[in-house]
Design a protein around this motif. Structure first.
Motif, PDB file in Angstrom:
ATOM      1  N   GLU A   1      59.480 125.653 -14.550  1.00  0.00           N
ATOM      2  CA  GLU A   1      59.034 127.034 -14.749  1.00  0.00           C
ATOM      3  C   GLU A   1      57.670 127.240 -14.090  1.00  0.00           C
ATOM      4  OE1 GLU A   1      61.153 128.290 -18.990  1.00  0.00           O
ATOM      5  OE2 GLU A   1      59.193 127.318 -18.991  1.00  0.00           O
ATOM      6  N   PHE A   2      56.805 126.249 -14.195  1.00  0.00           N
ATOM      7  CA  PHE A   2      55.500 126.312 -13.536  1.00  0.00           C
ATOM      8  C   PHE A   2      55.659 126.404 -12.018  1.00  0.00           C
ATOM      9  CE2 PHE A   2      51.992 123.736 -11.613  1.00  0.00           C
ATOM     10  CZ  PHE A   2      50.954 124.641 -11.831  1.00  0.00           C
ATOM     11  N   CYS A   3      56.576 125.599 -11.464  1.00  0.00           N
ATOM     12  CA  CYS A   3      56.802 125.622 -10.010  1.00  0.00           C
ATOM     13  C   CYS A   3      57.395 126.956  -9.550  1.00  0.00           C
ATOM     14  CB  CYS A   3      57.733 124.477  -9.611  1.00  0.00           C
ATOM     15  SG  CYS A   3      57.028 122.831  -9.806  1.00  0.00           S
ATOM     16  N   LEU A   4      58.263 127.532 -10.368  1.00  0.00           N
ATOM     17  CA  LEU A   4      58.967 128.756  -9.964  1.00  0.00           C
ATOM     18  C   LEU A   4      58.144 130.012 -10.218  1.00  0.00           C
ATOM     19  CD1 LEU A   4      62.499 127.800 -11.302  1.00  0.00           C
ATOM     20  CD2 LEU A   4      61.926 128.235  -8.916  1.00  0.00           C
ATOM     21  N   PHE A   5      57.513 130.089 -11.385  1.00  0.00           N
ATOM     22  CA  PHE A   5      56.784 131.300 -11.745  1.00  0.00           C
ATOM     23  C   PHE A   5      55.329 131.263 -11.281  1.00  0.00           C
ATOM     24  CE2 PHE A   5      59.910 131.170 -15.470  1.00  0.00           C
ATOM     25  CZ  PHE A   5      60.866 131.854 -14.742  1.00  0.00           C
ATOM     26  N   GLY A   6      54.801 130.042 -11.062  1.00  0.00           N
ATOM     27  CA  GLY A   6      53.490 129.854 -10.455  1.00  0.00           C
ATOM     28  C   GLY A   6      52.384 130.684 -11.070  1.00  0.00           C
ATOM     29  N   TRP A   7      52.071 130.445 -12.353  1.00  0.00           N
ATOM     30  CA  TRP A   7      51.007 131.239 -12.972  1.00  0.00           C
ATOM     31  C   TRP A   7      49.634 130.860 -12.446  1.00  0.00           C
ATOM     32  CZ3 TRP A   7      54.749 128.766 -16.053  1.00  0.00           C
ATOM     33  CH2 TRP A   7      54.416 127.501 -16.515  1.00  0.00           C
ATOM     34  N   ASP A   8      49.556 129.812 -11.617  1.00  0.00           N
ATOM     35  CA  ASP A   8      48.400 129.687 -10.730  1.00  0.00           C
ATOM     36  C   ASP A   8      48.953 129.438  -9.322  1.00  0.00           C
ATOM     37  OD1 ASP A   8      48.841 126.965 -10.190  1.00  0.00           O
ATOM     38  OD2 ASP A   8      47.446 126.279 -11.709  1.00  0.00           O
ATOM     39  N   ASN A   9      48.087 129.374  -8.343  1.00  0.00           N
ATOM     40  CA  ASN A   9      48.543 129.363  -6.947  1.00  0.00           C
ATOM     41  C   ASN A   9      48.958 127.989  -6.440  1.00  0.00           C
ATOM     42  OD1 ASN A   9      48.295 132.110  -6.357  1.00  0.00           O
ATOM     43  ND2 ASN A   9      46.085 131.920  -6.035  1.00  0.00           N
ATOM     44  N   LEU A  10      48.785 126.943  -7.252  1.00  0.00           N
ATOM     45  CA  LEU A  10      49.032 125.586  -6.769  1.00  0.00           C
ATOM     46  C   LEU A  10      50.454 125.377  -6.244  1.00  0.00           C
ATOM     47  CD1 LEU A  10      48.040 122.656  -6.367  1.00  0.00           C
ATOM     48  CD2 LEU A  10      48.771 122.207  -8.718  1.00  0.00           C
ATOM     49  N   PRO A  11      51.525 125.657  -7.023  1.00  0.00           N
ATOM     50  CA  PRO A  11      52.875 125.405  -6.502  1.00  0.00           C
ATOM     51  C   PRO A  11      53.164 126.191  -5.230  1.00  0.00           C
ATOM     52  CG  PRO A  11      52.931 125.805  -8.869  1.00  0.00           C
ATOM     53  CD  PRO A  11      51.564 126.170  -8.404  1.00  0.00           C
ATOM     54  N   ARG A  12      52.677 127.431  -5.159  1.00  0.00           N
ATOM     55  CA  ARG A  12      52.935 128.267  -3.986  1.00  0.00           C
ATOM     56  C   ARG A  12      52.187 127.744  -2.765  1.00  0.00           C
ATOM     57  NH1 ARG A  12      51.526 132.580  -6.359  1.00  0.00           N
ATOM     58  NH2 ARG A  12      53.483 132.891  -7.446  1.00  0.00           N
ATOM     59  N   THR A  13      50.938 127.341  -2.978  1.00  0.00           N
ATOM     60  CA  THR A  13      50.138 126.799  -1.872  1.00  0.00           C
ATOM     61  C   THR A  13      50.763 125.527  -1.308  1.00  0.00           C
ATOM     62  OG1 THR A  13      48.105 127.704  -2.815  1.00  0.00           O
ATOM     63  CG2 THR A  13      47.864 125.908  -1.231  1.00  0.00           C
ATOM     64  N   LEU A  14      51.184 124.630  -2.208  1.00  0.00           N
ATOM     65  CA  LEU A  14      51.773 123.367  -1.759  1.00  0.00           C
ATOM     66  C   LEU A  14      53.149 123.589  -1.139  1.00  0.00           C
ATOM     67  CD1 LEU A  14      50.714 120.912  -4.603  1.00  0.00           C
ATOM     68  CD2 LEU A  14      49.648 121.332  -2.397  1.00  0.00           C
ATOM     69  N   LEU A  15      53.875 124.590  -1.619  1.00  0.00           N
ATOM     70  CA  LEU A  15      55.177 124.890  -1.018  1.00  0.00           C
ATOM     71  C   LEU A  15      55.003 125.342   0.428  1.00  0.00           C
ATOM     72  CD1 LEU A  15      58.205 124.989  -1.606  1.00  0.00           C
ATOM     73  CD2 LEU A  15      57.912 127.383  -2.286  1.00  0.00           C
ATOM     74  N   MET A  16      53.966 126.134   0.691  1.00  0.00           N
ATOM     75  CA  MET A  16      53.703 126.564   2.071  1.00  0.00           C
ATOM     76  C   MET A  16      53.338 125.371   2.946  1.00  0.00           C
ATOM     77  SD  MET A  16      51.785 130.278   1.823  1.00  0.00           S
ATOM     78  CE  MET A  16      50.473 129.746   0.727  1.00  0.00           C
ATOM     79  N   TYR A  17      52.555 124.437   2.390  1.00  0.00           N
ATOM     80  CA  TYR A  17      52.185 123.262   3.181  1.00  0.00           C
ATOM     81  C   TYR A  17      53.401 122.389   3.467  1.00  0.00           C
ATOM     82  CZ  TYR A  17      50.036 118.923   4.668  1.00  0.00           C
ATOM     83  OH  TYR A  17      49.705 117.801   5.394  1.00  0.00           O
ATOM     84  N   PHE A  18      54.176 122.056   2.434  1.00  0.00           N
ATOM     85  CA  PHE A  18      55.298 121.140   2.610  1.00  0.00           C
ATOM     86  C   PHE A  18      56.512 121.809   3.257  1.00  0.00           C
ATOM     87  CE2 PHE A  18      52.910 118.730  -0.608  1.00  0.00           C
ATOM     88  CZ  PHE A  18      52.881 117.496   0.032  1.00  0.00           C
ATOM     89  N   ASN A  19      56.436 123.118   3.456  1.00  0.00           N
ATOM     90  CA  ASN A  19      57.495 123.798   4.203  1.00  0.00           C
ATOM     91  C   ASN A  19      57.596 123.259   5.620  1.00  0.00           C
ATOM     92  OD1 ASN A  19      59.518 125.928   4.429  1.00  0.00           O
ATOM     93  ND2 ASN A  19      58.063 126.961   5.780  1.00  0.00           N
ATOM     94  N   ASN A  20      56.504 122.690   6.109  1.00  0.00           N
ATOM     95  CA  ASN A  20      56.479 122.141   7.473  1.00  0.00           C
ATOM     96  C   ASN A  20      56.261 120.635   7.484  1.00  0.00           C
ATOM     97  OD1 ASN A  20      54.881 125.110   7.880  1.00  0.00           O
ATOM     98  ND2 ASN A  20      56.646 124.694   9.183  1.00  0.00           N
TER      99      ASN A  20
END
Length: 275
Positions: A117-136
């Motif tokens: 739920e933390f990874c999907l809903f991202g109540w802070d920017n950490l999961p989203r930031t790391l997803l953008m990095y590991f996307n590549n």
């Protein structure tokens, strides 16, 4: 080889949350995994485990992976296209980030609902930031969840450093573990692992696991107390259901329980911490 594996995992978890938020763990499996315990064994043993724990093999010792996994820049077209295609690799590499500490480990994880739920809903920017990095990143499934959880103050103390799998590796390890066969059966049984990998298609050891551990008939589900149909050679007793909450453990339940107990006893040790 790209980030479409992570995209598929997050998509699956989001669908499960929409269908029913009552589940506790998300278990990542592939077609090369096979269970060494029954579903009843797993439910019985995990009923005593804290629901916020995450079984995720991890380390910050990147070694050769830093130059071959973290720094190369790739594009995975499968993130954007329905058909499978090869990844594209850039000619230059990027430096290892210093805004967060990168962790890596086994891609085969057992993640809690609260962490996903933390990874999907991202109540802070950490999961989203790391997803953008590991996307590549190459083989992002070996680093994404590991890096998110170990950089999160809320979840970094919920890690159990194990993927609950029996595998035989080369030394030093290659890309994939050895294919398992009948000669490895006794060692598999003694391991107390929940799953084993990897297996060749229709390998005879799979029939041995079905017969001696899972008590599973050919082309049938692994039976439990919930199977209330007649027990004959031509009728599958699991074609009729009783109470699915009644559990009957098999011969591997005790070994698996001992394995989990040992892991939880070491929960606060240095080997389990995100270091």
């Amino acid at each position: 080889m790209g980030s479409s594996h992570i995209a598929g995992t997050l998509r699956a978890a989001s669908i499960l949350l929409k269908l029913d938020c009552g589940w506790d763990w998300f278990i990542a499996l592939s077609a090369k995994d096979y269970p060494l315990i029954t579903q009843d064994d797993l439910s019985h043993v995990f009923s005593t485990v804290k629901r916020d724990l995450n079984f995720i093999d991890h380390t910050s010792d990147l070694g050769w992976k830093e130059g071959q996994r973290i720094q190369p820049i790739i594009v995975d077209p499968a993130v954007y296209l329905a058909r499978r295609t090869q990844i594209f690799t850039a000619t230059e590499k990027r430096p290892t980030p210093d805004a967060f500490k990168v962790f890596t480990g086994s891609p085969w994880v057992v993640l809690s609902r609260s962490f996903l739920e933390f990874c999907l809903f991202g109540w802070d920017n950490l999961p989203r930031t790391l997803l953008m990095y590991f996307n590549n990143a190459i083989l992002a499934e070996e680093s994404y969840f590991h890096t998110v959880i170990c950089n999160s103050p809320e979840f970094k103390n919920t890690t159990v450093n194990s993927d609950l799998r029996f595998m035989i590796w080369d030394n030093p390890p290659k890309m994939e573990p050895h294919f398992l066969n009948i000669t490895d059966f006794k060692e598999m049984v003694k391991s107390g692992a929940a799953f084993a990998r990897q297996f060749g298609q229709d390998d005879p050891v799979l029939d041995m696991i079905d017969e001696k551990i899972l008590k599973r008939g050919q082309n049938r589900a692994t039976p439990g107390t919930w199977c209330t149909g007649r027990k004959t050679w031509w009728i599958d007793p699991c074609s009729q259901w009783g109470d699915v909450n009644v559990l009957k453990t098999g011969p591997q339940a005790k070994r698996f329980e001992e394995s989990i107990t040992n892991l939880l006893d070491d929960l606060n040790s240095q080997s389990n911490q995100c270091q």
